[in-house]
Design a protein around this motif. Structure first.
Motif, mmCIF file in Angstrom:
data_model
loop_
_atom_site.group_PDB
_atom_site.id
_atom_site.type_symbol
_atom_site.label_atom_id
_atom_site.label_comp_id
_atom_site.label_asym_id
_atom_site.label_seq_id
_atom_site.Cartn_x
_atom_site.Cartn_y
_atom_site.Cartn_z
ATOM 1 N N ARG A 42 2.404 4.029 10.127
ATOM 2 C CA ARG A 42 3.039 4.240 10.989
ATOM 3 C C ARG A 42 3.535 5.841 10.382
ATOM 4 O O ARG A 42 3.816 6.848 10.642
ATOM 5 N N ASP A 43 4.301 5.286 9.168
ATOM 6 C CA ASP A 43 5.589 5.977 8.945
ATOM 7 C C ASP A 43 4.474 6.169 7.656
ATOM 8 O O ASP A 43 5.153 7.318 6.495
ATOM 9 N N THR A 176 17.852 3.104 4.840
ATOM 10 C CA THR A 176 16.710 2.033 3.979
ATOM 11 C C THR A 176 16.426 2.536 2.469
ATOM 12 O O THR A 176 15.653 3.686 2.447
ATOM 13 N N PHE A 177 16.507 1.416 1.886
ATOM 14 C CA PHE A 177 15.113 1.886 0.655
ATOM 15 C C PHE A 177 14.512 0.583 0.721
ATOM 16 O O PHE A 177 14.735 -0.590 0.931
ATOM 17 N N ASP A 178 13.979 1.162 -0.592
ATOM 18 C CA ASP A 178 12.846 -0.260 -0.620
ATOM 19 C C ASP A 178 12.092 0.645 -1.620
ATOM 20 O O ASP A 178 11.461 1.233 -2.139
ATOM 21 N N PHE A 179 12.358 -0.257 -2.811
ATOM 22 C CA PHE A 179 11.794 0.694 -4.318
ATOM 23 C C PHE A 179 11.090 -0.764 -5.370
ATOM 24 O O PHE A 179 12.213 -1.393 -5.463
ATOM 25 N N GLN A 308 14.195 9.344 4.522
ATOM 26 C CA GLN A 308 14.517 10.429 5.515
ATOM 27 C C GLN A 308 12.559 9.885 5.866
ATOM 28 O O GLN A 308 12.213 10.922 7.127
ATOM 29 N N ARG A 309 12.089 11.108 4.683
ATOM 30 C CA ARG A 309 10.343 11.355 5.302
ATOM 31 C C ARG A 309 9.403 10.266 6.142
ATOM 32 O O ARG A 309 8.584 10.602 7.141
ATOM 33 N N ARG A 310 9.909 9.137 5.791
ATOM 34 C CA ARG A 310 9.516 7.786 6.668
ATOM 35 C C ARG A 310 9.799 8.481 8.289
ATOM 36 O O ARG A 310 8.809 7.771 8.926
ATOM 37 N N PHE A 311 10.774 8.623 8.606
ATOM 38 C CA PHE A 311 11.154 8.445 9.894
ATOM 39 C C PHE A 311 10.604 9.336 10.053
ATOM 40 O O PHE A 311 10.265 9.857 11.673
ATOM 41 N N GLU A 312 10.665 10.798 9.883
ATOM 42 C CA GLU A 312 9.907 11.420 10.042
ATOM 43 C C GLU A 312 8.717 11.284 10.827
ATOM 44 O O GLU A 312 8.093 12.192 11.256
ATOM 45 N N ALA A 313 7.596 11.183 9.577
ATOM 46 C CA ALA A 313 6.161 10.538 10.240
ATOM 47 C C ALA A 313 6.168 10.290 10.938
ATOM 48 O O ALA A 313 5.425 9.875 11.698
#
Lengths: 338, 338
Positions: A42-43, A176-179, A308-313
């Motif tokens: 979804r993201d 959120t970050f995840d790296f 941010q890109r993930r939330f837009e997606a």
């Protein structure tokens, strides 16, 4: 995307479920795995989306995950809950441990959930975001198979050892970050190999410890930690906290499940949750609002917030459904009925 | 070292004490500050050693620290203790909160110590090592004045925001790291400026957001986070956890004490402690021993453990005393009697 297919989130969810149950996963595991894979799809995190079902099924076929395992929960200490995945996928264990972690964090201020003996293939951000959605601050980490050399070293020792963090922003998507603590995800090098492209200097070493730009040599050698000795130190911390501290393996002691069924893909995960209400009492709302000043200052100078890109997606997918390669769709359809 | 002086640890300790009490610090504050400064000097961390006493006294003269402040302890939650430094130096607050943190961590598995409203100038490793000396795993962080731009940004927003971690190794020096989330410490740029040397590309930007190798322009502009957006994300986490989560300021809201007495150098610090015994019960000893495999594997491939140089210096200092510039010695002597 050429040769792509667009389907609704509901269709994709049903497909994921079918792939998993058709290949032996219990309904509870299929549900937990589908929730994680669908959150990523979804993201538009394709690397942790539906694509992962193929590896998941393959691992099951290689006896690298118990598709029926029931997690065992231990109330280890006032602020620690442990869940033994019993060689099942980590995701059901997280879901089973989550209510205990939330209760302990809310009551005690800070608490930890340790997952042991689990097959782990998913992104960490869905888990820390499941906690920030409950108003908690969350930090998660897990080791993985040895791919990364310590700074100053020459051989693979650490996993790509991701760290994820989520901070609740009332009424907004969380911070959120995840790296990975490697320079790049291993999949990036794999993508360069497939495309016949060289990789940038500084990503990896060959199997003799020399810097390389050849993705094939890099995959046979060792990846490098991000940020040199600082990233290497963080990666060591992940090994220690999500390994010996919780009674589980170090990254280099694990390996992917293989056709010979000799792989040992089971390891640990540590999730720490903190409650702003417990830390701050009535002041919590004001201080959470105050944190917004930081986010506004980051955005105000033209920098982005992670995810941010993930939330837009996410917004796009909820309206338009998800688009992914036809070839992946066909492969999943085959897995769901073969 | 030319123009250097060598004195015993006892002499240095007495000198530190004299400098502080002669300039108004209470004996309890002088003792706590001396312990931290001497730990750094003993380990040849000159930047956090006796040299810091000068800034400490200067800050007191500028009303940037209450030299007599008595910390106030609040048992905030089952696993959280808060210490209000009441505008005093953070070090006494840490010492006062430490027994509560240790007890909570041992009993509950994981616990947090929040220090608020403190003047903070010290390295974090003496604090996490004070906890690993008690058999606990410890993680500490603190924001500082705005010097660092977020990745993708152009202006100072974050502090150099250090993170420190220590893991107990029974019978050995602990595994400890302590690093700024900026590419380098601010002092490194200052040293280049004094030496009239340019700084490497990638350390800093000028005040228009352009990459610079001029240390003067860098000090007037913004430093960069280590590891690009990953270090930037970690720095954000430090701001949030040691700021709003504990009810304290963001880095950019603080500023060094100045002669006009308008600086607000007070901020927070968060320390998290975990007990291997509480996480593991009887298995703790075996799993702590197992962690040694990781350290041996790092050393076995020619890489170093962080802090190794510091531990070697510690042994030297205990035998030979400490050696430091005569000019610093003279300055401290003057501060102790002026």
């Amino acid at each position: 995307m050429s040769d792509a297919i667009t389907i609704s989130l509901q269709e994709a969810e049903a497909l994921s479920n079918k792939v998993l149950t058709h290949n032996g996963f219990s309904q509870t595991h299929a549900d937990a795995i589908t929730r994680s894979v669908m959150a990523a799809q979804r993201d538009e995190c394709h690397s942790h989306g539906l694509y992962r079902l193929i590896g998941c099924v393959q691992t099951a076929l290689n006896d690298g995950v118990d598709t029926q395992a029931e997690p065992t929960i231990t109330d280890q200490a006032t602020s620690v809950v442990k869940v033994n995945a019993n060689k099942g996928c980590s995701l059901l264990s997280f879901e089973r441990g989550k209510p205990y972690l939330i209760e302990k964090a809310r009551h005690n201020g800070i608490a930890a959930l340790a997952i042991n003996n689990s097959f782990h293939f998913s992104a960490l951000w869905p888990e820390v975001e499941a906690l920030s959605a409950e108003g908690l601050v969350a930090l998660a980490m897990t080791p993985s198979h040895a791919f990364v050399a310590p700074a100053g070293g020459t051989s693979p020792l650490f996993g790509t050892n991701p760290i994820a963090f989520s901070w609740p922003r009332p009424g907004k998507t969380p911070y959120t970050f995840d790296f990975a603590t490697s320079v790049v995800a291993r999949g990036e090098i794999e993508l360069h190999r497939r495309a016949g492209k060289s990789i940038p200097e500084g990503w990896a070493m060959d199997d003799e410890g020399n810097s390389t730009t050849d993705p094939v040599a890099a995959l046979a050698g060792a990846m490098l930690p991000f940020g040199s000795y600082k990233g290497s130190a963080l990666s060591t911390m992940v090994e220690l906290l999500a390994g010996p501290l919780i009674g589980d393996l170090l990254g280099h002691e694990t390996q992917a499940a293989n056709a010979e069924k000799t792989g040992k893909p089971f390891h640990g995960e540590l999730i720490i949750a903190m409650s702003p209400e417990a830390f701050l009492g009535k002041g919590a709302e004001g201080h959470l609002n105050h944190a917004e000043v930081l986010f506004e200052s980051i955005l105000g100078q033209g920098a982005r917030l992670p995810s941010q890109r993930r939330f837009e997606a996410r917004e796009r997918s909820q309206v338009n459904g998800i688009t992914f390669p036809q070839v992946l769709y066909d492969e999943l359809k085959a897995l769901a009925s073969s």
